[in-house]
Design an enzyme around this catalytic site. Structure first.
Site, PDB file in Angstrom:
ATOM      1  N   HIS A  53       7.324 -10.072   3.600  1.00 22.14           N
ATOM      2  CA  HIS A  53       7.110 -10.294   2.165  1.00 22.14           C
ATOM      3  C   HIS A  53       8.492 -10.481   1.534  1.00 22.14           C
ATOM      4  O   HIS A  53       9.341  -9.593   1.621  1.00 22.14           O
ATOM      5  CB  HIS A  53       6.376  -9.119   1.536  1.00 22.14           C
ATOM      6  CG  HIS A  53       5.003  -8.914   2.099  1.00 22.14           C
ATOM      7  ND1 HIS A  53       4.528  -7.681   2.516  1.00 22.14           N
ATOM      8  CD2 HIS A  53       3.999  -9.794   2.323  1.00 22.14           C
ATOM      9  CE1 HIS A  53       3.294  -7.812   2.967  1.00 22.14           C
ATOM     10  NE2 HIS A  53       2.950  -9.085   2.866  1.00 22.14           N
ATOM     11  N   GLU A  56      10.590  -7.866  -0.754  1.00 24.21           N
ATOM     12  CA  GLU A  56      10.816  -6.497  -0.267  1.00 24.21           C
ATOM     13  C   GLU A  56      12.233  -6.424   0.292  1.00 24.21           C
ATOM     14  O   GLU A  56      12.463  -6.490   1.496  1.00 24.21           O
ATOM     15  CB  GLU A  56       9.739  -6.126   0.747  1.00 24.21           C
ATOM     16  CG  GLU A  56       8.345  -6.141   0.103  1.00 24.21           C
ATOM     17  CD  GLU A  56       7.212  -5.825   1.063  1.00 24.21           C
ATOM     18  OE1 GLU A  56       7.483  -5.596   2.258  1.00 24.21           O
ATOM     19  OE2 GLU A  56       6.051  -5.811   0.606  1.00 24.21           O
ATOM     20  N   HIS A 146       9.047  -2.669   5.485  1.00 24.12           N
ATOM     21  CA  HIS A 146       8.493  -3.145   4.215  1.00 24.12           C
ATOM     22  C   HIS A 146       8.837  -2.165   3.100  1.00 24.12           C
ATOM     23  O   HIS A 146       9.286  -1.049   3.336  1.00 24.12           O
ATOM     24  CB  HIS A 146       6.963  -3.243   4.309  1.00 24.12           C
ATOM     25  CG  HIS A 146       6.464  -4.341   5.190  1.00 24.12           C
ATOM     26  ND1 HIS A 146       5.940  -5.519   4.699  1.00 24.12           N
ATOM     27  CD2 HIS A 146       6.412  -4.449   6.543  1.00 24.12           C
ATOM     28  CE1 HIS A 146       5.586  -6.298   5.706  1.00 24.12           C
ATOM     29  NE2 HIS A 146       5.863  -5.667   6.843  1.00 24.12           N
ATOM     30  N   GLU A 209       6.730   1.566   5.623  1.00 25.01           N
ATOM     31  CA  GLU A 209       6.750   1.382   4.168  1.00 25.01           C
ATOM     32  C   GLU A 209       7.761   2.370   3.596  1.00 25.01           C
ATOM     33  O   GLU A 209       7.610   3.574   3.737  1.00 25.01           O
ATOM     34  CB  GLU A 209       5.365   1.627   3.576  1.00 25.01           C
ATOM     35  CG  GLU A 209       4.282   0.706   4.112  1.00 25.01           C
ATOM     36  CD  GLU A 209       4.295  -0.676   3.461  1.00 25.01           C
ATOM     37  OE1 GLU A 209       5.081  -0.883   2.507  1.00 25.01           O
ATOM     38  OE2 GLU A 209       3.516  -1.545   3.904  1.00 25.01           O
TER      39      GLU A 209
END
EC number: 3.5.1.96
Length: 327
Positions: A53, A56, A146, A209
């Site tokens: 993404h 990010e 991420h 994450e």
């Protein structure tokens, strides 16, 4: 020595596409893809990826600094390493993606999407991964980094892809050392990059994450110090740092909330944080012919997003699980 992130953001090719220093050989494969091999030999082959993404940015900056340290000889390399900056076009635009979410496309699922730069890149990354791990006898690892869109009650967490074999003890030791707050175990196959490397390349894989998405240049990378130290130790063959946080919590996905109707309603506020605890009997979502109420004494919500397209996941419901679930 070149700056991988600066080259990628500028859409430029390095003046030299391969080289070496006292410790390693390096090879620029194509935009955002760099392979490094230690001269003394290795026991592990590792993929470190970020930017699947494009907005990010903190993990991208973290990986770029690691690459600089390795290329400049400031840090030894003990593993065969592939560094992936996943979605360069979205990185340049400062957007999560330009057409479709690439992290739903792997395992050949890009064929289910309208052709775009992201479908082409997903296909290219699958080919690069296959070539990187082809005939590779060393232990295989993949950490896909991420940041999250929304706040989280447990801000640093890993998502383990569904697999029928036990999870790697070496990988779990690194995730512990990285001071993650939680691990989430998927209950079904999916289109993520880490699921692809687990299923198709036999790698010990995890999606990480690590906080919230912010623009390039405004990240406080000190927030990522623990995962940075763990990854540095892993690529340099050093002992992992000791865990300093509270005990790692383990969750498994109990249910995916699939949006089947435009009348789908998720009964949560827009600012509900990941890992918000929900009590038994709570009406979580409904749509024509279907509703879901919390079944266990406590369940937790992850990635709530009622605005997704029809047929996609609008959130995941988690239950806490014993650590033995991992083995």
């Amino acid at each position: 020595m070149f700056d991988l992130l600066a080259l990628t953001l500028a859409g430029q090719v390095p003046a030299e596409q391969q080289g070496e220093n006292a410790n390693l050989h390096w090879r620029w494969l194509t935009e955002g893809l760099l392979e490094m091999t230690p001269k003394p030999g290795y026991r592990q082959a590792v993929v470190l990826s970020a930017g699947i993404h494009g907005n990010e940015t903190a993990p991208i900056e973290l990986l770029n600094q690691l690459v600089k340290d390795l290329l400049n000889g400031d840090r030894p390399l003990a593993v065969r390493l592939l560094v992936v900056l996943g979605n360069p076009a979205a990185m340049r635009a400062g957007k999560r993606y330009l057409h479709s979410d690439m992290n739903r496309m792997f395992g050949g699922r890009y064929r289910d999407f309208d052709h775009s730069g992201e479908t082409a890149r997903a296909q290219q990354l699958e080919q690069v991964i296959a070539e990187f791990f082809a005939d590779e006898g060393a232990a295989r690892f993949h950490y896909d980094l991420h940041t999250a869109i929304r706040d989280s009650r447990l801000p640093r967490f890993g998502i383990l892809p569904f697999q029928t074999r036990p999870y790697s003890a070496e990988m779990l030791a690194l995730l512990d050392a990285a001071d993650l707050d939680a691990l989430v175990i998927h209950s079904a196959p999916g289109g993520t990059f880490s699921h692809f490397t687990s299923e198709h390349a036999g790698a010990a894989s995890c999606t990480l994450e690590l906080g919230k998405a912010r623009p390039f240049g405004v990240n406080d990378l000190q927030q990522f110090a623990a995962i940075n130290r763990a990854l540095q130790a892993a690529v340099s063959g050093e002992p992992l740092p000791l865990r300093s946080g509270s005990e790692l919590r383990i969750f498994r996905v109990e249910r995916s909330l699939i949006k089947r109707s435009e009348e789908f309603r998720l009964h949560l506020s827009d600012d509900t944080a990941n890992f918000t605890e929900l009590k038994q009997g709570t009406l979580l979502c409904d749509q024509p012919g279907e509703e879901y109420r919390v079944q266990h004494v406590s369940e937790w919500i992850l990635f709530p997003n009622p605005g997704v397209a029809l047929g996609l996941r609008a959130g995941m419901v988690l239950v806490e699980a014993p650590r033995s679930t991992l083995y």
